[in-house]
Enzyme design. Sequence first.
Site, short mmCIF file in Angstrom:
data_model
loop_
_atom_site.label_atom_id
_atom_site.label_comp_id
_atom_site.label_asym_id
_atom_site.label_seq_id
_atom_site.Cartn_x
_atom_site.Cartn_y
_atom_site.Cartn_z
N LYS A 276 56.32 30.71 37.27
CA LYS A 276 56.89 30.87 38.61
C LYS A 276 55.87 31.53 39.54
O LYS A 276 55.01 32.27 39.07
CB LYS A 276 58.12 31.80 38.53
CG LYS A 276 59.36 31.18 37.91
CD LYS A 276 60.49 32.20 37.88
CE LYS A 276 61.74 31.63 37.22
NZ LYS A 276 62.33 30.49 37.94
N ARG A 350 69.13 26.19 30.08
CA ARG A 350 69.92 25.11 29.48
C ARG A 350 69.54 24.90 28.01
O ARG A 350 70.36 24.46 27.22
CB ARG A 350 69.74 23.83 30.31
CG ARG A 350 68.34 23.30 30.35
CD ARG A 350 68.09 22.33 31.50
NE ARG A 350 68.01 23.01 32.80
CZ ARG A 350 67.83 22.39 33.97
NH1 ARG A 350 67.75 21.07 34.02
NH2 ARG A 350 67.73 23.09 35.09
N1 BES Z 1 66.64 31.44 36.14
C1 BES Z 1 66.25 30.33 36.92
C2 BES Z 1 67.23 30.00 38.04
C3 BES Z 1 67.37 31.04 39.14
C4 BES Z 1 66.56 30.99 40.24
C5 BES Z 1 68.33 32.01 39.05
C6 BES Z 1 66.70 31.92 41.25
C7 BES Z 1 68.48 32.94 40.06
C8 BES Z 1 67.66 32.90 41.16
C9 BES Z 1 66.13 29.10 36.03
O1 BES Z 1 65.71 29.34 34.73
C10 BES Z 1 65.13 28.20 36.65
O2 BES Z 1 63.99 28.57 36.70
N2 BES Z 1 65.58 27.05 37.11
C11 BES Z 1 64.73 26.10 37.74
C12 BES Z 1 65.01 24.75 37.15
C13 BES Z 1 64.00 23.73 37.50
C14 BES Z 1 62.67 24.02 36.85
C15 BES Z 1 64.51 22.37 37.05
C16 BES Z 1 65.03 26.13 39.22
O3 BES Z 1 66.18 26.33 39.61
O4 BES Z 1 64.09 25.96 40.00
MN MN Z 2 63.61 29.35 34.55
#
Ligand code: BES
Ligand code: MN
Length: 499
Positions: A276, A350
């Site tokens: 990230k 997931r």
């Molecule tokens: N934990 C994150 C989602 C999230 C983002 C929760 C911001 C709370 C605040 C999750 O694991 C994630 O990174 N999801 C990605 C999925 C994508 C890579 C398909 C997302 O939402 O960008």
């Molecule tokens: Mn994630």
Amino acid sequence: MPGAVKLGFSPFAMPGRGVLIVFCGEALVLGAAARRTLAGARDLVARAAKAERFNGKSGSSLDIVAPAGLNVARLVVIGVGKADDLAAKDFAKLGGTAMGKMPASAGEATILAELPRGAMRPDQAAELALGVRLRAYRFDRYKTKRKDDDQASADKKIAIAVADVAAARKAFSSREAIGDGIVLARDLVNEPANVLYPEEFARRASALKRLGVAVDVLDVRAMKKLGMNALLGVGQGSRRDSRLVAMRWNGGRKGEAPVAFVGKGVCFDTGGISIKPAGGMEDMKGDMAGAACVVGLMHALAARKAKVNAVGVIGVVENMPDGNAQRPGDIVTSMSGQTIEIINTDAEGRLVLADALWYTAKRFKPKFMVNLATLTGAIIVALGHEHAGMFSNDDKLSDRLAKCGLATDERVWRMPLAAEYDKLIDSKFADVKNTGGRWAGAITAAQFLQRFVSDETPWAHLDIAGTGFDSRQTETNKSWGSGWGVLLLNRLVADYYER
Ligand code: BES
Ligand code: MN
Ligand code: ZN
């Protein structure tokens, strides 16, 4: 514990010091006890109200310092509007408002649990007390510098004056259990990831044994044996070993199928190799809010001795980049036997849930499963911080959740599942891939989970990315970690599944 509140019920009587808080209706109507209490300060409220244009409307309040004729240091009058319109959940809100009116410098307050028409009922006074407790919550265990005169960091004593002390105490006992569960969930979410890593999380969940909850902790070896390679793949880049925790509360009939709650517990989500960006990444210590809710809920159910069989299962991992970390393109075989192609290592929640859900269904054969997860940024784009996204294969379960959401003000909004979305996660090399492309990101994440749930099991997935942390500030929540979901799911159990 610093900054804690000492909450108690007392009979109606004029307090000699501290802050006095009373409620009043529109047109400044006060209840009989309030009128009696304020008898020494004739016209005071009316005059102050006129000067401040205070009219008792809901949400308004009047603050009088050193009120002439009274012994207290401060008198606060809180408007409740049309008192007859107050719903059950509004009493917790009132308690939160009352607590919020207590200045940082004050150490003591008395809240008169009375409406214009008369004393609040025991259940209403107990809700009020729960609201006080939730509003008073602070996560300040890492603050070492305090000002000497800062009463905010010392204990506060709050007396809730009621008509029937014994009845109020009795009504509060179950709410105290629920409040403790919410506070536990908030603490877990607020805790930084260097302190709260998977093993430590499992230890804290194990503390529920003290309440009669049976707790099993599966370590990496045990999970390998069960074939939980989807979950284990997420944790393999971390120095901290993964855990799966199963908690069981058997307060229902012997042998009756349990209700089940499953939580995403990513103690920290760096994104892994699909790392990230730096901005705001510190928030990812809260990526275990789903698991925190499940632990808080199990605490609440056990502490109030709920007449239900309930299981809570949490998959606890840390998602880190490392020489041993999972790569994009890797293919893992989940406990279900289905193979998963990893497209993006940041779509890790997931993967954890795929094995946790499969395990829960297989081991416990529950009546239904509700899972909670801070799963996608996309759900925040869709619903902001007001609703959690709800995806379900069962109308009855989702209707019940929606109803409980309105009653508790932890609202959910149902989102679609459909074959067309499901197609988006078909993989070129494996049975399924872990991302579905740019569009409908919250839905394709839910479709992924559904592939690990049999149609025979009623199931709902709550995407709490927008509500679990950094969420809506309310009269009963000023904490970063909200403890969202404990109230909602406790209500679901209480209204529909307790014998
Ligand atoms: N934990 C994150 C989602 C999230 C983002 C929760 C911001 C709370 C605040 C999750 O694991 C994630 O990174 N999801 C990605 C999925 C994508 C890579 C398909 C997302 O939402 O960008
Ligand atoms: Mn994630
Ligand atoms: Zn995540």
